[in-house]
Motif scaffolding. Sequence first.
Motif, short mmCIF file in Angstrom:
data_model
loop_
_atom_site.label_atom_id
_atom_site.label_comp_id
_atom_site.label_asym_id
_atom_site.label_seq_id
_atom_site.Cartn_x
_atom_site.Cartn_y
_atom_site.Cartn_z
N VAL A 91 -61.04 16.54 -59.01
CA VAL A 91 -60.94 17.99 -58.92
C VAL A 91 -59.50 18.40 -59.16
CG1 VAL A 91 -61.36 20.03 -57.49
CG2 VAL A 91 -62.79 17.99 -57.19
N THR A 92 -59.24 19.12 -60.24
CA THR A 92 -57.87 19.60 -60.48
C THR A 92 -57.66 20.91 -59.73
OG1 THR A 92 -58.38 20.91 -62.47
CG2 THR A 92 -57.92 18.55 -62.77
N GLY A 93 -56.42 21.17 -59.37
CA GLY A 93 -56.15 22.33 -58.52
C GLY A 93 -56.90 22.21 -57.21
N GLY A 94 -56.98 20.99 -56.70
CA GLY A 94 -57.85 20.70 -55.56
C GLY A 94 -57.23 20.89 -54.20
N ALA A 95 -55.98 21.36 -54.13
CA ALA A 95 -55.28 21.42 -52.85
C ALA A 95 -55.72 22.58 -51.97
CB ALA A 95 -53.77 21.51 -53.08
N ARG A 96 -56.15 23.67 -52.57
CA ARG A 96 -56.50 24.83 -51.75
C ARG A 96 -57.49 25.71 -52.50
NH1 ARG A 96 -51.67 29.31 -51.67
NH2 ARG A 96 -51.47 29.63 -53.92
N GLY A 97 -57.91 26.80 -51.86
CA GLY A 97 -58.81 27.75 -52.50
C GLY A 97 -60.11 27.12 -52.92
N LEU A 98 -60.59 27.51 -54.10
CA LEU A 98 -61.86 26.99 -54.59
C LEU A 98 -61.82 25.48 -54.75
CD1 LEU A 98 -64.71 27.35 -55.71
CD2 LEU A 98 -63.68 27.81 -57.96
N GLY A 99 -60.71 24.93 -55.25
CA GLY A 99 -60.62 23.48 -55.43
C GLY A 99 -60.87 22.72 -54.15
N ALA A 100 -60.27 23.19 -53.05
CA ALA A 100 -60.47 22.54 -51.76
C ALA A 100 -61.92 22.65 -51.30
CB ALA A 100 -59.54 23.14 -50.72
N GLU A 101 -62.54 23.80 -51.54
CA GLU A 101 -63.94 23.98 -51.14
C GLU A 101 -64.87 23.10 -51.98
OE1 GLU A 101 -65.09 25.52 -48.58
OE2 GLU A 101 -63.16 26.34 -47.97
#
Length: 264
Positions: free
Chosen positions: A29-39
């Motif tokens: 998951v890229t951009g996975g640290a927060r927001g939609l990526g984390a979810e």
Amino acid sequence: MTDKLASLVQPPAAGAGPQGPLAGRTVLVTGGARGLGAEIGKALGAAGARIAVADLMLDGAEAAAAALRDTGVEARAFAVDVGHEMAVQKLVAEVAEVCGSLDAVINNAAVDVTAPIGELQAVDWDRIVRTNLSGPFFVAKHAAQRMLAQGGAGGVRGHIVNIASTASKRAWPNASAYHATKWGLLGLSHALHAELRPQGIKVCAVVAGGMRTPFLLDRFPDIDPGVLQDPAHVARSVLFVLTQPEETVIPELMVLPMRETSWP
């Protein structure tokens, strides 16, 4: 949430080991640290997937991966700037080596600069295009090569999910670079669907409406959160895409907030 969907996203019991419809599969998951990526990481991890959390900021990725491990999900953190092909190539190889396979990628990383075209700087244009459009191209290119090389049981060798936006379907002022990249990403996604489906790789564009994430809330403090949707709901749509029967593929899926006023 329906009982069936709830059963897909319940976290595994402590000590139970990976289980669920995505058990044994590695998802990047890229951009996975927060927001939609984390979810997305939470939803897919709860369904049994092994999660590779990739983000520009390694500390954020490590925090998200640690939070997943606290719920019993196998997760690892990776730093990457998706706009640089060599970095993406290295990331894909490292994820496959460390995690044992690469079965799906979620192209979620994105940036935006809100400015009229007369004020939009070339450096900002380049950064937005590099992250939002070149990045998914690089990830898809190298992930597909890895998926084809590792083979796999049955006819499906992997999944590529591109997080598009309603910005790929309509337009508003002061977001020309963002619109250009999201319209481009939607076209890229459908082109890859046509190209890679005969080779056993499923490609889907998830067209997401406004969400209650830092991407919007931090930049537009006056926005009404009530017209936005919980990113966890969009994450469950990604899970839905990844859990289709082998003989079925969803090339495009739109997920809108019920109260979003700028979409019919």
